[in-house]
Design a protein around this motif. Structure first.
Motif, short mmCIF file in Angstrom:
data_model
loop_
_atom_site.label_atom_id
_atom_site.label_comp_id
_atom_site.label_asym_id
_atom_site.label_seq_id
_atom_site.Cartn_x
_atom_site.Cartn_y
_atom_site.Cartn_z
N TYR A 1 -9.04 11.54 -4.01
CA TYR A 1 -9.29 10.75 -2.80
C TYR A 1 -8.50 9.46 -2.91
CZ TYR A 1 -13.00 8.17 -5.35
OH TYR A 1 -13.72 7.42 -6.24
N GLY A 2 -8.27 8.84 -1.77
CA GLY A 2 -7.50 7.61 -1.74
C GLY A 2 -8.17 6.55 -0.89
N LEU A 3 -7.97 5.31 -1.29
CA LEU A 3 -8.49 4.16 -0.56
C LEU A 3 -7.36 3.16 -0.37
CD1 LEU A 3 -11.68 3.48 -2.72
CD2 LEU A 3 -11.68 4.40 -0.41
N SER A 4 -7.28 2.59 0.82
CA SER A 4 -6.37 1.46 0.99
C SER A 4 -6.94 0.30 0.17
CB SER A 4 -6.23 1.10 2.46
OG SER A 4 -7.49 0.86 3.04
N PRO B 1 0.05 5.67 10.89
CA PRO B 1 0.56 4.47 11.56
C PRO B 1 0.32 3.19 10.78
CG PRO B 1 -1.47 5.19 12.60
CD PRO B 1 -1.12 6.22 11.54
N GLN B 2 -0.60 3.21 9.83
CA GLN B 2 -0.95 2.01 9.06
C GLN B 2 -1.40 2.41 7.68
OE1 GLN B 2 -4.09 0.79 11.66
NE2 GLN B 2 -5.68 1.74 10.43
N TYR C 1 -3.81 0.49 5.97
CA TYR C 1 -5.00 -0.30 5.67
C TYR C 1 -6.20 0.35 6.37
CZ TYR C 1 -4.00 -2.41 10.23
OH TYR C 1 -3.73 -2.59 11.57
N SER C 2 -7.37 0.06 5.86
CA SER C 2 -8.61 0.69 6.33
C SER C 2 -8.52 2.21 6.31
CB SER C 2 -8.97 0.19 7.72
OG SER C 2 -9.24 -1.20 7.68
N LEU C 3 -7.92 2.73 5.23
CA LEU C 3 -7.79 4.18 5.06
C LEU C 3 -8.70 4.69 3.94
CD1 LEU C 3 -3.93 4.77 5.21
CD2 LEU C 3 -5.61 5.37 6.93
N TYR C 4 -9.31 5.80 4.22
CA TYR C 4 -10.13 6.51 3.24
C TYR C 4 -9.72 7.97 3.40
CZ TYR C 4 -14.54 7.94 0.90
OH TYR C 4 -15.49 8.48 0.07
N LEU D 1 4.13 -6.01 -13.12
CA LEU D 1 4.20 -4.58 -12.81
C LEU D 1 4.70 -4.31 -11.38
CD1 LEU D 1 0.94 -3.27 -14.50
CD2 LEU D 1 3.29 -3.11 -15.33
N GLY D 2 5.03 -5.37 -10.66
CA GLY D 2 5.54 -5.19 -9.30
C GLY D 2 4.49 -5.57 -8.26
N PRO D 3 4.81 -5.29 -6.99
CA PRO D 3 3.87 -5.68 -5.93
C PRO D 3 2.55 -4.89 -6.04
CG PRO D 3 5.66 -4.35 -5.04
CD PRO D 3 5.99 -4.61 -6.47
N PRO D 4 1.47 -5.48 -5.55
CA PRO D 4 0.18 -4.79 -5.59
C PRO D 4 0.21 -3.48 -4.79
CG PRO D 4 -0.10 -7.09 -4.93
CD PRO D 4 1.37 -6.80 -4.95
N ALA D 5 -0.59 -2.54 -5.18
CA ALA D 5 -0.66 -1.26 -4.48
C ALA D 5 -1.36 -1.43 -3.14
CB ALA D 5 -1.42 -0.26 -5.34
N ARG D 6 -0.83 -0.77 -2.12
CA ARG D 6 -1.50 -0.77 -0.82
C ARG D 6 -2.48 0.39 -0.72
NH1 ARG D 6 2.91 -1.37 3.73
NH2 ARG D 6 3.52 0.59 2.79
N LEU D 7 -2.25 1.44 -1.51
CA LEU D 7 -3.14 2.59 -1.56
C LEU D 7 -3.48 2.89 -3.02
CD1 LEU D 7 -1.41 5.04 0.94
CD2 LEU D 7 -3.54 3.82 1.29
#
Length: 169
Positions: free
Chosen positions: A110-113, A63-64, A66-69, A34-40
């Protein structure tokens, strides 16, 4: 386009379990074809319309990734514990011993990295919580608050000194 069948029952009382099963599939069982893993990873309600352009514009300013909520946050909402309250959540109190929910992304989206999604899944699968192994009547009702509690430092909410008063029948 494929169909994902999760091994959990659908329904409001099952929303946390369904979310954790979906995270497990996305993070561990998703076929590489299915392609590369999701970052978000975003969770949305079925009756929500997503404005992809606005979301993309917002994400492009970060800016990044990762570590996003991400989401609209509720701040220290008092748990509803009385028997007469519609959204009663004594299960959350029993697991976390909070008198109020830690800040959490609420509502329709809502979203999570991927790193925070993996942390939420780990908490959901592992002792002492092991949410995926709990009987249904012990699973917290408020799915988005429980995902938020997985990322909350324990000092965010003062533990309640005693069991909640269930109120009148």
């Amino acid at each position: 386009l494929g169909l994902l069948h999760l091994t959990c029952t659908d329904g409001y009382r099952h929303l946390l379990l369904k979310t954790l099963h979906a995270l497990r599939w996305l993070l561990r069982r998703r076929p590489p074809s299915l392609g590369p893993p999701a970052r978000l990873i975003f969770k949305t309600d079925e009756d929500t319309y997503l404005c992809v352009g606005s979301l993309g514009a917002t994400l492009s300013t970060l800016p990044q990734l990762y570590s996003l909520y991400l989401g609209t946050f509720s701040d220290h909402t008092k748990l509803r514990l009385r028997r007469t309250e519609r959204w009663r959540d004594t299960q959350h109190f029993a697991l976390f011993n909070f008198s109020s929910y830690p800040p959490y992304a609420q509502g329709a989206l809502y979203g999570l990295s991927s790193d925070l999604a993996a942390a939420a899944l780990h908490i959901g699968e592992s002792p002492p919580l092991s949410l995926l192994s709990l009987p249904l009547d012990k699973v917290p009702v408020n799915e988005d608050a429980t995902i938020g509690a997985a990322h909350a430092p324990r000092e965010l909410s003062a533990p309640s000194p005693s069991a909640p008063d269930p109120g009148p029948d």
